[in-house]
Motif scaffolding. Sequence first.
Motif, PDB file in Angstrom:
ATOM      1  N   GLY A  43       0.946  -1.343   0.063  1.00  0.00           N
ATOM      2  CA  GLY A  43      -0.087  -0.014  -0.168  1.00  0.00           C
ATOM      3  C   GLY A  43       0.730   1.342  -0.016  1.00  0.00           C
ATOM      4  N   THR A  44       0.385   2.319  -0.531  1.00  0.00           N
ATOM      5  CA  THR A  44       1.057   3.454  -0.693  1.00  0.00           C
ATOM      6  C   THR A  44      -0.014   4.749  -0.353  1.00  0.00           C
ATOM      7  OG1 THR A  44       2.530   2.755  -2.519  1.00  0.00           O
ATOM      8  CG2 THR A  44       2.061   5.103  -2.172  1.00  0.00           C
ATOM      9  N   VAL A  45       0.314   5.776   0.427  1.00  0.00           N
ATOM     10  CA  VAL A  45      -0.388   6.808   0.760  1.00  0.00           C
ATOM     11  C   VAL A  45       0.590   7.947   0.634  1.00  0.00           C
ATOM     12  CG1 VAL A  45      -1.646   8.045   2.590  1.00  0.00           C
ATOM     13  CG2 VAL A  45      -1.390   5.711   2.476  1.00  0.00           C
ATOM     14  N   SER A  46       0.001   8.837  -0.234  1.00  0.00           N
ATOM     15  CA  SER A  46       0.737  10.160  -0.712  1.00  0.00           C
ATOM     16  C   SER A  46       0.436  11.314   0.428  1.00  0.00           C
ATOM     17  CB  SER A  46       0.142  10.489  -1.915  1.00  0.00           C
ATOM     18  OG  SER A  46      -0.998  11.035  -2.091  1.00  0.00           O
ATOM     19  N   SER A  47       1.191  12.208   0.356  1.00  0.00           N
ATOM     20  CA  SER A  47       1.105  13.466   1.042  1.00  0.00           C
ATOM     21  C   SER A  47      -0.009  13.930   0.820  1.00  0.00           C
ATOM     22  CB  SER A  47       2.498  14.354   1.062  1.00  0.00           C
ATOM     23  OG  SER A  47       3.476  13.857   1.529  1.00  0.00           O
ATOM     24  N   LEU A  48      -0.282  14.194  -0.649  1.00  0.00           N
ATOM     25  CA  LEU A  48      -1.828  14.645  -1.084  1.00  0.00           C
ATOM     26  C   LEU A  48      -2.957  13.931  -0.525  1.00  0.00           C
ATOM     27  CD1 LEU A  48      -3.225  16.743  -3.094  1.00  0.00           C
ATOM     28  CD2 LEU A  48      -3.027  14.791  -4.784  1.00  0.00           C
ATOM     29  N   ALA A  49      -2.837  12.736  -0.472  1.00  0.00           N
ATOM     30  CA  ALA A  49      -4.079  12.109   0.187  1.00  0.00           C
ATOM     31  C   ALA A  49      -4.353  12.224   1.710  1.00  0.00           C
ATOM     32  CB  ALA A  49      -4.037  10.533   0.148  1.00  0.00           C
ATOM     33  N   LEU A  50      -3.088  12.348   2.326  1.00  0.00           N
ATOM     34  CA  LEU A  50      -3.163  13.009   3.876  1.00  0.00           C
ATOM     35  C   LEU A  50      -3.737  14.326   3.842  1.00  0.00           C
ATOM     36  CD1 LEU A  50       0.226  11.195   5.062  1.00  0.00           C
ATOM     37  CD2 LEU A  50      -2.069  10.577   5.378  1.00  0.00           C
ATOM     38  N   MET A  51      -3.277  15.258   2.976  1.00  0.00           N
ATOM     39  CA  MET A  51      -3.823  16.801   3.160  1.00  0.00           C
ATOM     40  C   MET A  51      -5.164  16.610   2.839  1.00  0.00           C
ATOM     41  SD  MET A  51      -0.849  19.068   1.314  1.00  0.00           S
ATOM     42  CE  MET A  51      -0.733  17.935  -0.171  1.00  0.00           C
ATOM     43  N   GLU A  52      -5.522  15.677   1.966  1.00  0.00           N
ATOM     44  CA  GLU A  52      -7.286  15.718   1.735  1.00  0.00           C
ATOM     45  C   GLU A  52      -7.756  15.335   3.158  1.00  0.00           C
ATOM     46  OE1 GLU A  52      -9.099  15.180  -2.388  1.00  0.00           O
ATOM     47  OE2 GLU A  52      -7.378  13.790  -2.192  1.00  0.00           O
ATOM     48  N   VAL A  53      -7.330  14.323   3.509  1.00  0.00           N
ATOM     49  CA  VAL A  53      -8.008  13.670   4.767  1.00  0.00           C
ATOM     50  C   VAL A  53      -8.201  14.680   5.774  1.00  0.00           C
ATOM     51  CG1 VAL A  53      -7.609  11.876   6.665  1.00  0.00           C
ATOM     52  CG2 VAL A  53      -7.134  11.309   4.261  1.00  0.00           C
ATOM     53  N   ILE A  54      -6.946  15.459   6.257  1.00  0.00           N
ATOM     54  CA  ILE A  54      -6.988  16.325   7.298  1.00  0.00           C
ATOM     55  C   ILE A  54      -8.097  17.298   7.052  1.00  0.00           C
ATOM     56  CG2 ILE A  54      -4.906  17.615   6.536  1.00  0.00           C
ATOM     57  CD1 ILE A  54      -5.961  16.755  10.432  1.00  0.00           C
ATOM     58  N   THR A  55      -8.102  18.002   5.684  1.00  0.00           N
ATOM     59  CA  THR A  55      -8.931  18.940   5.220  1.00  0.00           C
ATOM     60  C   THR A  55     -10.418  18.574   5.403  1.00  0.00           C
ATOM     61  OG1 THR A  55      -7.386  19.825   3.855  1.00  0.00           O
ATOM     62  CG2 THR A  55      -9.747  20.509   3.211  1.00  0.00           C
ATOM     63  N   PHE A 103       4.340   5.418   3.397  1.00  0.00           N
ATOM     64  CA  PHE A 103       3.976   7.061   3.241  1.00  0.00           C
ATOM     65  C   PHE A 103       4.877   7.510   2.103  1.00  0.00           C
ATOM     66  CE2 PHE A 103       2.117   5.680   7.108  1.00  0.00           C
ATOM     67  CZ  PHE A 103       0.842   6.219   7.231  1.00  0.00           C
ATOM     68  N   GLU A 104       4.383   8.012   0.998  1.00  0.00           N
ATOM     69  CA  GLU A 104       5.405   8.521   0.151  1.00  0.00           C
ATOM     70  C   GLU A 104       5.069   9.701  -0.233  1.00  0.00           C
ATOM     71  OE1 GLU A 104       6.839   6.010  -3.187  1.00  0.00           O
ATOM     72  OE2 GLU A 104       5.893   4.190  -2.160  1.00  0.00           O
ATOM     73  N   HIS A 105       6.081  10.471  -0.816  1.00  0.00           N
ATOM     74  CA  HIS A 105       5.913  11.885  -1.467  1.00  0.00           C
ATOM     75  C   HIS A 105       6.055  12.026  -2.942  1.00  0.00           C
ATOM     76  CE1 HIS A 105       6.208  13.428   2.691  1.00  0.00           C
ATOM     77  NE2 HIS A 105       7.269  12.774   2.874  1.00  0.00           N
ATOM     78  N   GLY A 106       6.455  10.804  -3.354  1.00  0.00           N
ATOM     79  CA  GLY A 106       6.820  10.813  -4.754  1.00  0.00           C
ATOM     80  C   GLY A 106       8.461  10.940  -4.984  1.00  0.00           C
ATOM     81  N   GLN A 107       8.742  10.412  -6.356  1.00  0.00           N
ATOM     82  CA  GLN A 107      10.038  10.824  -6.702  1.00  0.00           C
ATOM     83  C   GLN A 107      10.752  12.070  -6.828  1.00  0.00           C
ATOM     84  OE1 GLN A 107      11.618   7.754  -7.231  1.00  0.00           O
ATOM     85  NE2 GLN A 107       9.773   6.526  -6.851  1.00  0.00           N
ATOM     86  N   ASN A 108      11.731  12.367  -7.157  1.00  0.00           N
ATOM     87  CA  ASN A 108      12.126  13.432  -7.322  1.00  0.00           C
ATOM     88  C   ASN A 108      11.670  14.536  -8.506  1.00  0.00           C
ATOM     89  OD1 ASN A 108      13.745  13.510  -4.899  1.00  0.00           O
ATOM     90  ND2 ASN A 108      15.319  12.447  -6.063  1.00  0.00           N
ATOM     91  N   VAL A 109      10.528  14.770  -8.676  1.00  0.00           N
ATOM     92  CA  VAL A 109       9.891  15.467  -9.697  1.00  0.00           C
ATOM     93  C   VAL A 109       9.427  16.799  -9.200  1.00  0.00           C
ATOM     94  CG1 VAL A 109       7.966  15.448 -11.359  1.00  0.00           C
ATOM     95  CG2 VAL A 109       8.983  13.486 -10.886  1.00  0.00           C
ATOM     96  N   GLY A 110       9.749  17.920  -9.596  1.00  0.00           N
ATOM     97  CA  GLY A 110       9.385  18.996  -8.993  1.00  0.00           C
ATOM     98  C   GLY A 110       7.945  19.308  -9.297  1.00  0.00           C
ATOM     99  N   VAL A 111       7.482  20.190  -8.354  1.00  0.00           N
ATOM    100  CA  VAL A 111       6.072  20.668  -8.487  1.00  0.00           C
ATOM    101  C   VAL A 111       5.810  21.244  -9.845  1.00  0.00           C
ATOM    102  CG1 VAL A 111       4.347  22.091  -7.385  1.00  0.00           C
ATOM    103  CG2 VAL A 111       5.924  20.927  -5.878  1.00  0.00           C
ATOM    104  N   GLY A 112       6.449  22.165 -10.301  1.00  0.00           N
ATOM    105  CA  GLY A 112       6.256  22.588 -11.550  1.00  0.00           C
ATOM    106  C   GLY A 112       5.967  21.465 -12.766  1.00  0.00           C
ATOM    107  N   THR A 113       6.721  20.552 -12.622  1.00  0.00           N
ATOM    108  CA  THR A 113       6.776  19.459 -13.686  1.00  0.00           C
ATOM    109  C   THR A 113       5.223  18.924 -13.503  1.00  0.00           C
ATOM    110  OG1 THR A 113       9.195  19.232 -13.868  1.00  0.00           O
ATOM    111  CG2 THR A 113       7.618  17.553 -14.542  1.00  0.00           C
ATOM    112  N   VAL A 114       5.010  18.647 -12.274  1.00  0.00           N
ATOM    113  CA  VAL A 114       3.703  17.815 -11.925  1.00  0.00           C
ATOM    114  C   VAL A 114       2.686  18.726 -12.334  1.00  0.00           C
ATOM    115  CG1 VAL A 114       2.310  17.029  -9.974  1.00  0.00           C
ATOM    116  CG2 VAL A 114       4.659  16.473 -10.091  1.00  0.00           C
ATOM    117  N   MET A 115       2.415  20.141 -12.207  1.00  0.00           N
ATOM    118  CA  MET A 115       1.503  20.971 -12.232  1.00  0.00           C
ATOM    119  C   MET A 115       1.254  21.279 -13.880  1.00  0.00           C
ATOM    120  SD  MET A 115       0.046  21.645  -9.678  1.00  0.00           S
ATOM    121  CE  MET A 115       0.270  21.779  -8.047  1.00  0.00           C
ATOM    122  N   LYS A 116       2.449  21.229 -14.571  1.00  0.00           N
ATOM    123  CA  LYS A 116       2.224  21.328 -16.092  1.00  0.00           C
ATOM    124  C   LYS A 116       1.763  20.031 -16.639  1.00  0.00           C
ATOM    125  CE  LYS A 116       5.464  21.786 -20.179  1.00  0.00           C
ATOM    126  NZ  LYS A 116       6.895  21.851 -20.544  1.00  0.00           N
TER     127      LYS A 116
END
Length: 184
Positions: A43-55, A103-116
């Motif tokens: 199983g993998t849980v991302s920081s994004l999922a955890l942010m959504e959960v707390i929100t 619990f994973e944050h993802g590989q070394n991919v910049g936020v700019g790349t992900v957003m693009k």
Amino acid sequence: MVRKTYLDSNILLAVSAGLEKEPDQFRMATRVLDEIGSGDALGTVSSLALMEVITVMRVKKGRETHRLGSMPDDQQSEFVLRESRSMYGKLIAELMKLPGLKFEHGQNVGVGTVMKNALNIIHETGGHVRPSGKSRFSGVGTVDVLHTLLAKNMGCDELVTFDKGFDEMARIDAFEGLTFRILN
């Protein structure tokens, strides 16, 4: 080979809600966690999922007007934050018991790349107009695209969710090789 499973935030929220509040979703979500606990899946849980959960937990606590109404205004935010932290802590404690969960944050991919990449996918995908509903237009959602990009980036084989909107993701070339298991 053991499949790597990305858990959408709604799986975590169903576990947190418990059997009494969300019996069907709780049972399905705990079956997924049982797969992880037994070693059938990683199983993998991302920081994004955890942010959504707390929100979502904060929003739910903020809707408890029967409790908030009896408190002075200056104590209401404190209550929401304290109670949502408690709920979040209990969920994390349960998840930490699963040896096959990371619990994973993802590989070394910049936020700019992900957003693009996310913006390109949203531009390239269409949608459809439904015959009824609050909003008649339906298409891929921003957060769903981000979850899917993270799942791919983390090398996951599948993404598990209750959100039927992920059906659209399976048709996007950028997500080829990722399976979407939509529980219902």
